[in-house]
Design a protein around this motif. Sequence first.
Motif, PDB file in Angstrom:
ATOM      1  N   VAL A  29       4.683  12.500   2.916  1.00 30.64           N
ATOM      2  CA  VAL A  29       4.259  11.483   3.886  1.00 30.64           C
ATOM      3  C   VAL A  29       3.362  10.454   3.205  1.00 30.64           C
ATOM      4  O   VAL A  29       3.485   9.242   3.441  1.00 30.64           O
ATOM      5  N   PHE A  30       2.473  10.943   2.347  1.00 22.83           N
ATOM      6  CA  PHE A  30       1.569  10.055   1.618  1.00 22.83           C
ATOM      7  C   PHE A  30       2.349   9.054   0.766  1.00 22.83           C
ATOM      8  O   PHE A  30       2.024   7.867   0.725  1.00 22.83           O
ATOM      9  N   ALA A  81       5.328   2.037   1.473  1.00 17.59           N
ATOM     10  CA  ALA A  81       5.966   1.254   2.533  1.00 17.59           C
ATOM     11  C   ALA A  81       5.497  -0.202   2.560  1.00 17.59           C
ATOM     12  O   ALA A  81       6.337  -1.124   2.596  1.00 17.59           O
ATOM     13  N   PRO A  82       4.179  -0.493   2.553  1.00 26.19           N
ATOM     14  CA  PRO A  82       3.754  -1.903   2.567  1.00 26.19           C
ATOM     15  C   PRO A  82       4.231  -2.675   1.345  1.00 26.19           C
ATOM     16  O   PRO A  82       4.638  -3.839   1.458  1.00 26.19           O
ATOM     17  N   TYR A 108      -6.743  -0.478  -2.155  1.00 27.26           N
ATOM     18  CA  TYR A 108      -5.816   0.226  -1.264  1.00 27.26           C
ATOM     19  C   TYR A 108      -5.303   1.549  -1.844  1.00 27.26           C
ATOM     20  O   TYR A 108      -5.402   2.591  -1.182  1.00 27.26           O
ATOM     21  N   LEU A 124      -6.464   5.263  -0.242  1.00 30.21           N
ATOM     22  CA  LEU A 124      -5.401   6.069   0.363  1.00 30.21           C
ATOM     23  C   LEU A 124      -5.207   7.375  -0.396  1.00 30.21           C
ATOM     24  O   LEU A 124      -5.066   8.452   0.207  1.00 30.21           O
ATOM     25  N   LEU A 131       5.327   7.927   1.254  1.00 31.99           N
ATOM     26  CA  LEU A 131       5.948   6.940   2.147  1.00 31.99           C
ATOM     27  C   LEU A 131       4.927   5.917   2.629  1.00 31.99           C
ATOM     28  O   LEU A 131       5.196   4.707   2.634  1.00 31.99           O
ATOM     29  N   ILE A 132       3.738   6.397   3.038  1.00 32.43           N
ATOM     30  CA  ILE A 132       2.696   5.485   3.520  1.00 32.43           C
ATOM     31  C   ILE A 132       2.224   4.572   2.401  1.00 32.43           C
ATOM     32  O   ILE A 132       1.961   3.386   2.609  1.00 32.43           O
ATOM     33  N   LEU A 133       2.137   5.120   1.214  1.00 33.58           N
ATOM     34  CA  LEU A 133       1.636   4.353   0.076  1.00 33.58           C
ATOM     35  C   LEU A 133       2.591   3.238  -0.324  1.00 33.58           C
ATOM     36  O   LEU A 133       2.163   2.113  -0.580  1.00 33.58           O
ATOM     37  N   SER A 191      -0.106   4.383  -8.366  1.00 35.09           N
ATOM     38  CA  SER A 191      -0.276   3.689  -7.089  1.00 35.09           C
ATOM     39  C   SER A 191      -0.708   2.242  -7.304  1.00 35.09           C
ATOM     40  O   SER A 191      -0.181   1.319  -6.671  1.00 35.09           O
TER      41      SER A 191
END
Length: 317
Positions: A199-200, A206-207, A148, A152, A202-204, A106
């Motif tokens: 989902v995690f 995406a930005p 971040y 997360l 994707l959220i991780l 990450s």
Amino acid sequence: MDNQTSLTFTMTAYAVMENYKHGIFTVLLLLYLITIILNTLLIVVIHQNKKLHQPMNVFACMLSINEIYGSSALLPAVLSMLISETHEITVKWCIAQVYFIHTYGSAEFCILAVMGYDRYVAICYPLHYHSIMSNSKVCKLVAFASIYPLVLFMCFYSLTVQLSFCGKVMPKLYCVNMELVKNACTNASASYISVVGLVFILILIAPQVTMILFSYVQILRVCRTLLKKSQGNALKTCIPHVLSLINFTIGCLFEIIQTRFNMSHVAFQARIFLSLYFIIIPPITNPMLYGLGTQMVRIQILKLFIKYKILPTQLAK
């Protein structure tokens, strides 16, 4: 999970490597030492030379620190397991390994996203680069890239540590979250965490994906207005970042595909290489890209070697 801390998982992948374990141990140990040496060298050279304290070099140091963290979290454990007779790992250490590996990945992606933003500012706003990429801004970007992914991932990780485990088989060289979920006692919980995991992801990312795509769309747009020579010079500064990004993305895709899909039809030796790719190849190639691939850093490395009489003086000229 407290009453299960004595439970162990059997790492079945090591049994197949029994006849080759000494050769694999030697190669992995050599690669690990190279990783530590190259990344430490880059950090030392940049830290000791104030003229190299530019934003991109600061981010390159962050990348090297993360490479050392990720490699040290996994490769010593793999080396230890190779020479072990039982090939077993406790639940407690397995969950810790999941945390180390996933936070490494990450953070790596976050740092690469910040580096992409730096290239965008340098090429699209060259006259305002130092005012935009001020010390304050660099500190904020460093904090974002560091905090971040940790915050997360902890939200998702808190679900995994609550699982109870009935299975005892881990068909890999190291622990990953998806395999832990497959060993959970409750199928409903396992399915829920599997969905949350997607989902995690994707959220991780995406930005970071948005930042990288935006940066390079703007870079290409600006480069179209430049003279051919200026175009080449601008794009040349992006090469190390693009190669690092592609290299790490390929390694992550290898790991995700192996975890989510049946890869039994692929040769075992290939699966070993693919599973370790993201933790071996990027940590070795990145310091070379940002060290030997950057003229100012390369000159300082040569001077450092000459200072300690490792290379002849003529090479610095």
